[in-house]
Design a protein around this motif. Structure first.
Motif, PDB file in Angstrom:
ATOM      1  N   TYR A 187       2.285   6.241   2.692  1.00 35.40           N
ATOM      2  CA  TYR A 187       1.598   5.540   1.611  1.00 35.40           C
ATOM      3  C   TYR A 187       0.854   6.524   0.707  1.00 35.40           C
ATOM      4  CZ  TYR A 187       2.392   1.053   3.921  1.00 35.40           C
ATOM      5  OH  TYR A 187       2.975  -0.057   4.489  1.00 35.40           O
ATOM      6  N   SER A 217       0.767   2.453  -1.821  1.00 39.67           N
ATOM      7  CA  SER A 217       2.174   2.152  -2.080  1.00 39.67           C
ATOM      8  C   SER A 217       3.090   2.999  -1.211  1.00 39.67           C
ATOM      9  CB  SER A 217       2.512   2.419  -3.559  1.00 39.67           C
ATOM     10  OG  SER A 217       1.771   1.577  -4.397  1.00 39.67           O
ATOM     11  N   VAL A 229       8.564   0.698   0.750  1.00 40.54           N
ATOM     12  CA  VAL A 229       8.933  -0.650   1.200  1.00 40.54           C
ATOM     13  C   VAL A 229       7.903  -1.725   0.879  1.00 40.54           C
ATOM     14  CG1 VAL A 229      10.414   0.221   3.046  1.00 40.54           C
ATOM     15  CG2 VAL A 229       8.002  -0.221   3.518  1.00 40.54           C
ATOM     16  N   ASP A 230       6.649  -1.333   0.600  1.00 38.39           N
ATOM     17  CA  ASP A 230       5.663  -2.365   0.301  1.00 38.39           C
ATOM     18  C   ASP A 230       4.429  -1.775  -0.391  1.00 38.39           C
ATOM     19  OD1 ASP A 230       4.359  -1.100   2.383  1.00 38.39           O
ATOM     20  OD2 ASP A 230       4.505  -2.765   3.791  1.00 38.39           O
ATOM     21  N   LYS A 231       3.489  -2.638  -0.676  1.00 39.55           N
ATOM     22  CA  LYS A 231       2.266  -2.252  -1.373  1.00 39.55           C
ATOM     23  C   LYS A 231       1.104  -3.054  -0.810  1.00 39.55           C
ATOM     24  CE  LYS A 231       1.814  -3.671  -5.656  1.00 39.55           C
ATOM     25  NZ  LYS A 231       1.996  -3.762  -7.129  1.00 39.55           N
TER      26      LYS A 231
END
Length: 237
Positions: A127, A193, A196-198
């Motif tokens: 991330y 972030s 694959v996602d946030k």
């Protein structure tokens, strides 16, 4: 309590209304049209000052208050290059100085949760982290003081980041994106972030009321104290 309002814009006027409603007295109001009258006020006729002005005026106002034994609550931002000087002056004068980049109780809970999440997220290297702040068009400083405080809550947990930068992507730096739009009181968003996602943590202010309430609360809390304080002290966070 006799309150001197240094800065008499929207925030100063809102604080005035709240203070009067709570039975406080307004010892005086200072703005750019009568800044020379600050010298009329001392600890003899003021119990505490609340300072919301501009970056270029803030440190001078703080200096005057501390040198004249007036406890001062400061909400001006954009002058933090002199914050350590203000703290030292407070110690030298045995004064009382309360600074916050944001006086909203909700924002300070946001700061608290931001630090907690940052401490957890540092283990997940996939991330990246960034900050976005949005304010009204009259907001002078970029990034906002609240945005900087948010960054300062993240950086100790991310040793790979050596500091923050404003509105630019730079390796090894935490980017704070600043946007100015009509009729936005203040929005701050921290985003983690990955591919694959946030994950987002945000605070959205609906009015200045929360800021004014917090500043008045700080003034009431600071009276009869000595030393340097902030919202963490008052809220016991």
């Amino acid at each position: 309590m006799r309150i001197l309002l240094i800065g008499y814009g929207k925030m100063g006027k809102t604080i005035e209304q709240m203070a009067l409603a709570k039975g406080h007295q307004i010892a005086g109001t200072i703005d750019h049209t009568n800044s020379e009258t600050l010298s009329n006020y001392t600890a003899e006729n003021v119990d505490v000052a609340i300072e919301f002005t501009h970056p270029e005026a803030a440190f001078g106002n703080i200096t005057y208050c501390l040198q004249h034994n007036i406890p001062v609550v400061v909400g001006s931002t954009g002058w933090l290059d002199k914050l350590e000087n203000a703290k030292q002056l407070c110690a030298d004068t045995n004064g009382a100085f309360f600074y916050a980049s944001n006086f909203s109780v909700g924002v300070n809970l946001f700061f608290h949760f931001n630090e907690y999440i940052a401490a957890k997220m540092q283990a997940y290297k996939e991330y990246s982290v960034g900050i976005r702040e949005i304010h009204h068009l009259q907001k002078v400083d970029k990034p906002s003081g609240t945005g900087i405080t948010t960054a300062e809550g993240i950086l100790p947990h991310f040793p790979a980041l050596s500091g923050w930068v404003a509105d630019q992507e730079m390796e090894g730096k935490l980017n704070i994106i600043s946007e100015r739009e009509p009729d936005v009181v203040g929005t701050h968003i921290v985003t983690y972030s990955s591919d694959v996602d946030k994950i987002e943590l945000s605070h959205v202010a609906h009015s200045r009321t929360g800021f004014a309430e917090g500043a008045l609360m700080a003034a009431e809390w600071l009276k009869d104290k000595k030393g340097v304080y902030g919202m963490k002290d008052m809220l016991n966070l």
